[in-house]
Enzyme design. Structure first.
Site, PDB file in Angstrom:
ATOM      1  N   LEU A 248       0.823  -1.198   0.000  1.00 22.06           N
ATOM      2  CA  LEU A 248       0.000   0.000   0.000  1.00 22.06           C
ATOM      3  C   LEU A 248       0.864   1.256   0.000  1.00 22.06           C
ATOM      4  O   LEU A 248       0.575   2.215  -0.726  1.00 22.06           O
ATOM      5  CB  LEU A 248      -0.933  -0.019   1.207  1.00 22.06           C
ATOM      6  CG  LEU A 248      -1.953   1.119   1.260  1.00 22.06           C
ATOM      7  CD1 LEU A 248      -3.315   0.602   1.713  1.00 22.06           C
ATOM      8  CD2 LEU A 248      -1.494   2.228   2.200  1.00 22.06           C
TER       9      LEU A 248
ATOM     10  N   GLN B 166       2.308   1.937  -3.398  1.00 28.75           N
ATOM     11  CA  GLN B 166       1.333   2.503  -4.313  1.00 28.75           C
ATOM     12  C   GLN B 166       0.986   3.948  -3.950  1.00 28.75           C
ATOM     13  O   GLN B 166       0.838   4.797  -4.829  1.00 28.75           O
ATOM     14  CB  GLN B 166       0.060   1.652  -4.307  1.00 28.75           C
ATOM     15  CG  GLN B 166      -1.037   2.149  -5.229  1.00 28.75           C
ATOM     16  CD  GLN B 166      -0.598   2.190  -6.686  1.00 28.75           C
ATOM     17  OE1 GLN B 166       0.320   1.473  -7.086  1.00 28.75           O
ATOM     18  NE2 GLN B 166      -1.240   3.037  -7.466  1.00 28.75           N
ATOM     19  N   GLU B 167       0.860   4.227  -2.672  1.00 37.10           N
ATOM     20  CA  GLU B 167       0.425   5.559  -2.239  1.00 37.10           C
ATOM     21  C   GLU B 167       1.494   6.626  -2.452  1.00 37.10           C
ATOM     22  O   GLU B 167       1.197   7.734  -2.892  1.00 37.10           O
ATOM     23  CB  GLU B 167       0.042   5.524  -0.753  1.00 37.10           C
ATOM     24  CG  GLU B 167      -1.278   4.835  -0.460  1.00 37.10           C
ATOM     25  CD  GLU B 167      -2.478   5.689  -0.827  1.00 37.10           C
ATOM     26  OE1 GLU B 167      -2.298   6.853  -1.240  1.00 37.10           O
ATOM     27  OE2 GLU B 167      -3.607   5.191  -0.702  1.00 37.10           O
ATOM     28  N   SER B 168       2.725   6.317  -2.127  1.00 35.04           N
ATOM     29  CA  SER B 168       3.744   7.373  -2.074  1.00 35.04           C
ATOM     30  C   SER B 168       5.073   7.008  -2.705  1.00 35.04           C
ATOM     31  O   SER B 168       5.949   7.865  -2.785  1.00 35.04           O
ATOM     32  CB  SER B 168       4.013   7.748  -0.614  1.00 35.04           C
ATOM     33  OG  SER B 168       4.603   6.646   0.081  1.00 35.04           O
TER      34      SER B 168
ATOM     35  N   TYR C  13      -6.036   1.051  -8.594  1.00 33.90           N
ATOM     36  CA  TYR C  13      -5.412   1.074  -7.273  1.00 33.90           C
ATOM     37  C   TYR C  13      -5.456  -0.312  -6.637  1.00 33.90           C
ATOM     38  O   TYR C  13      -4.445  -0.807  -6.121  1.00 33.90           O
ATOM     39  CB  TYR C  13      -6.147   2.077  -6.397  1.00 33.90           C
ATOM     40  CG  TYR C  13      -5.623   2.237  -4.999  1.00 33.90           C
ATOM     41  CD1 TYR C  13      -4.585   3.121  -4.718  1.00 33.90           C
ATOM     42  CD2 TYR C  13      -6.172   1.522  -3.941  1.00 33.90           C
ATOM     43  CE1 TYR C  13      -4.107   3.276  -3.429  1.00 33.90           C
ATOM     44  CE2 TYR C  13      -5.700   1.666  -2.646  1.00 33.90           C
ATOM     45  CZ  TYR C  13      -4.672   2.547  -2.390  1.00 33.90           C
ATOM     46  OH  TYR C  13      -4.198   2.695  -1.110  1.00 33.90           O
TER      47      TYR C  13
END
Length: 725
Positions: free
Chosen positions: A592, A595-597, A700
């Site tokens: 996660l 993917q997020e940052s 996502y």
């Protein structure tokens, strides 16, 4: 995994006896202190036993390289032990790393003693030994010895790129050295820093502004410098300058400014296309059309001309668009398939269904290996599937994987071939399809889904959360495939700043990096905490299009370092700590965050989300209230992971530990996810993912679980062994 075995050096016992016999107690004392005397070095060289001539061990055999992965305080005792051992290549490595650690701790005197004579014994890093010795003398306030050491570097290693750093430091005492740095080492990052320092308080130095524009277009605040050049000195800029400025703007997604700069550069297919495309993106459609037409007229044989015709068709009324598309079909084979599909869509809208069908059939017949053909096949397959005609869906989708195995659609199509085969009780065909995905597209989201349906214990949407898979991390830094041997040695010893400076000096502002060089760029960027740029540099290797480059890229993909760099493990201690505290699968948390940052700790989204797990400020305040957490910062990795894992646990609890719904909710919010469950049901999670109406959330979900699968297959030995079989 290295088991701490001892490594025999090439220096034999008999040669050791010979040395002792010659130099007696002097050698004994010198060895006890860990440093060779001048006489001992002379004997070693004359007898062929110099540490410099000792065999460099393989990475797997090295006792020093694994120490580079340890915190400084943990490796110090072992480094001291190795540094006091018998002369060998490993001993030289240990002394270099030990001295670097002493300098980091401000222990200049210890570093000086550790470095004594090392430039002779460790010639590969001789210039950097002198740089470190000069720094150590600075720490002891012996500035004269520091300057003398740097001047020795200039005299002894005049061709070394380390000279750029020596000139930068010597310039503090005599500014003539700075002028030498600018003239002789324009690619060195410290020269760039020097130029920036010269510009402070006086920007009206166009030659220095252009120096930065040409040599460091991607560095911080370069857009401001480009803006200043354009506003103040446009009449002094050459076409070459304009192209460099345009390239810098383009790389920073400032397309309107890029177009304006490219329009004043030398006219080439690339500069004309970027002028047109930049104006189009910036909203200047009329000017863009003129530029596209000029490109087709002036460079009719270029690849960009075919692309220009597609862009012209996209902004034209139907009949004019068809004329542009026909021109592309007739003259540009690389764009013909895309043009035929676009033409078919226009004909369909005009009611000419027979002609549209003929155009699409032409794509299948003439260009079966094109991306356009695969997209059309996939649309037809989905349409038949929605009607429940799984045989026909299977028939349309199967050629995608065969004809376009490198397409992003290939693993998806092959997976659904398996799903549809299972629905018509063709069990063997289904298993074959899943195995094909695992073998041919092992990195894909659909490889994980295939592994699940083949019965592998990899965690499904409803069982992945509590799993705690074994994680085996690398035992030493990999050997970079590009760069000088000195750069590779510095990198593997964990001397990141030295390696980064040397790499920049070696590469400069080259746009034509080889596949190995682009990978190494990604590797070294991550050592600077630039995970976003580093991962992107490696991911963008997928865009290489020549057969030779694709072959080199495929070969690189067979190396474990490729995947470990594409899926790194930063902040592992924090992630493992809070994953355990929240009863979360640590690979899911890594996935996660990636993917997020992309592990950028201070990144901010356009919506205002902050930090590694992209927590919105309002959400962060709400979470902090729930756990009585005060004085936190969302750009502090520890605080962000503590808050983000709490929220990930919260979304799991809302959906009875269904990780698919929890991850979707993390992105789109629980309200949307609840609506989708009510609207679509949840009988088949794979169908549910396909039906998610938000493209961002669908992508996502697939990306997070693709990340999860990759972390699992790379770092978990059980799954890695299954994949090898």
């Amino acid at each position: 995994m290295l088991k701490g075995r001892t490594i025999q050096t090439v220096l034999t016992v008999s040669s050791g006896v010979l040395i002792v016999g010659l130099v007696g107690a002097t050698v004994f004392v010198g060895q006890q202190q860990g440093w060779l005397t001048q006489l001992e070095r002379w004997v070693m060289n004359t007898t062929g036993g110099s540490a410099n001539l000792s065999r460099k061990p393989n990475d797997e055999q090295s006792e020093v390289l694994p120490l580079a992965l340890l915190p400084m305080e943990e490796r110090l005792p072992r480094l001291e032990e190795l540094a006091n051992g018998a002369p060998s290549y490993e001993r030289s490595r240990a002394r270099f790393m030990l001295a670097s650690d002493w300098i980091e701790q401000g222990e200049g005197g210890r570093a000086i003693r550790t470095l004594d004579g090392l430039d002779l014994d460790y010639s590969l890093l001789g210039p950097w030994v002198l740089l470190k010795r000069a720094r150590a003398y600075e720490l002891t306030n012996d500035l004269n010895r520091s300057k003398e050491t740097l001047q020795k570097l200039l005299e002894t290693y005049p061709e070394s790129l380390a000279v750029g750093e020596a000139l930068y430091v010597l310039g503090r005492y005599d500014e003539d050295y700075w002028e030498r740095a600018i003239a002789e080492h324009p690619q060195h990052p410290l020269t760039h820093q020097l130029v920036r320092e010269k510009l402070e308080g006086n920007r009206d130095q166009p030659e220095l502004l252009l120096f930065l524009a040409h040599n460091t277009p991607d560095s911080e605040r370069m857009s401001e410098i480009r803006d200043y050049l354009v506003q103040r000195f446009s009449d002094q800029l050459t076409p070459e300058d304009w192209e460099v400025i345009g390239f810098g703007y383009w790389q920073q997604w400032e397309y309107g400014k890029a177009a304006s700069a490219y329009s004043r550069a030398t006219r080439t297919p690339e500069t004309l296309f970027r002028t047109a495309r930049g104006r189009e993106i910036a909203g200047n459609a009329i000017a863009a059309r003129i530029d596209y037409q000029q490109l087709v007229s002036e460079f009719p044989d270029s690849r960009e001309a075919g692309q220009a015709l597609l862009r012209l068709a996209a902004s034209s009324p139907p009949q004019e668009a068809i004329a542009f598309l026909d021109q592309a079909i007739a003259n540009y084979p690389d764009q013909a398939a895309e043009a035929l599909i676009n033409k078919a869509n226009i004909l369909e809208q005009q009611g000419a269904r027979t002609s549209a069908a003929q155009a699409r059939q032409s794509v299948l017949n003439q260009y079966p290996q094109s991306e356009a053909a695969s997209r059309y096949r996939w649309e037809r397959a989905k349409a038949f599937s929605s009607q429940g005609n799984y045989i026909e869906a299977w028939r349309w989708a199967r050629p995608i994987a065969i004809n376009t195995p490198n397409s992003s659609l290939a693993p998806r199509a092959a997976f659904w071939v398996g799903k549809w085969a299972s629905r018509v009780n063709r069990t063997e065909d289904a298993e074959s399809a899943y195995q094909y995905v695992l073998e041919q597209h092992p990195e894909s989201y659909y490889a994980w889904r295939s592994a699940v349906l083949l019965g592998w214990d990899v965690g499904d949407f409803t069982t992945v959360r509590p799993k705690s898979p074994e994680i085996v991390t690398p035992t030493f830094y990999p050997h970079p495939p590009a760069g000088s041997e000195a750069f590779r040695e510095l990198y593997q010893l964990g001397q990141y700043n030295d390696a980064w400076k040397l790499w920049q000096a070696e590469m400069g502002n080259r746009r034509d990096k080889t596949v190995d060089e682009q990978f190494t760029q990604g590797l070294i960027l991550q050592t600077q905490g630039k995970y976003l740029d580093g991962i992107n540099a490696i991911w963008n290797l997928t865009q290489r299009d020549t057969p030779e480059e694709r072959e080199e890229w495929q070969a690189l993909r067979q190396e474990s370092m490729y995947w470990k760099t594409l899926f790194p493990l930063p902040y592992s201690e924090l992630i493992l700590e809070w994953s355990e505290a929240r009863n979360l699968n640590p690979f899911l948390v890594f996935s996660l965050i990636r993917q997020e940052s992309r592990f950028e700790k201070e990144i901010r989204s356009s919506a205002g989300a902050l930090g590694l797990m992209q927590v919105m400020p309002d959400t962060g305040r709400w979470i902090a209230e729930q756990i009585s957490f005060e004085n936190y910062s969302l750009i502090n990795p520890a605080d962000n992971i503590k808050l983000g894992t709490w929220y990930l646990d919260y979304t799991h609890q809302r959906y009875n530990n269904n990780s698919l719904l929890a991850i979707a909710s993390y992105n789109a919010g629980p309200g949307n996810v609840n609506q989708w469950v009510q609207r679509f049901g949840f009988d088949d999670p794979d169908v549910f993912v396909e039906q998610i109406p938000f493209p961002e959330t669908k992508g996502y979900v697939e990306s997070v679980f693709s990340n999860y699968w990759n972390y699992l297959r790379i770092y978990n030995p059980e799954i890695a062994q299954l994949m090898e079989r």
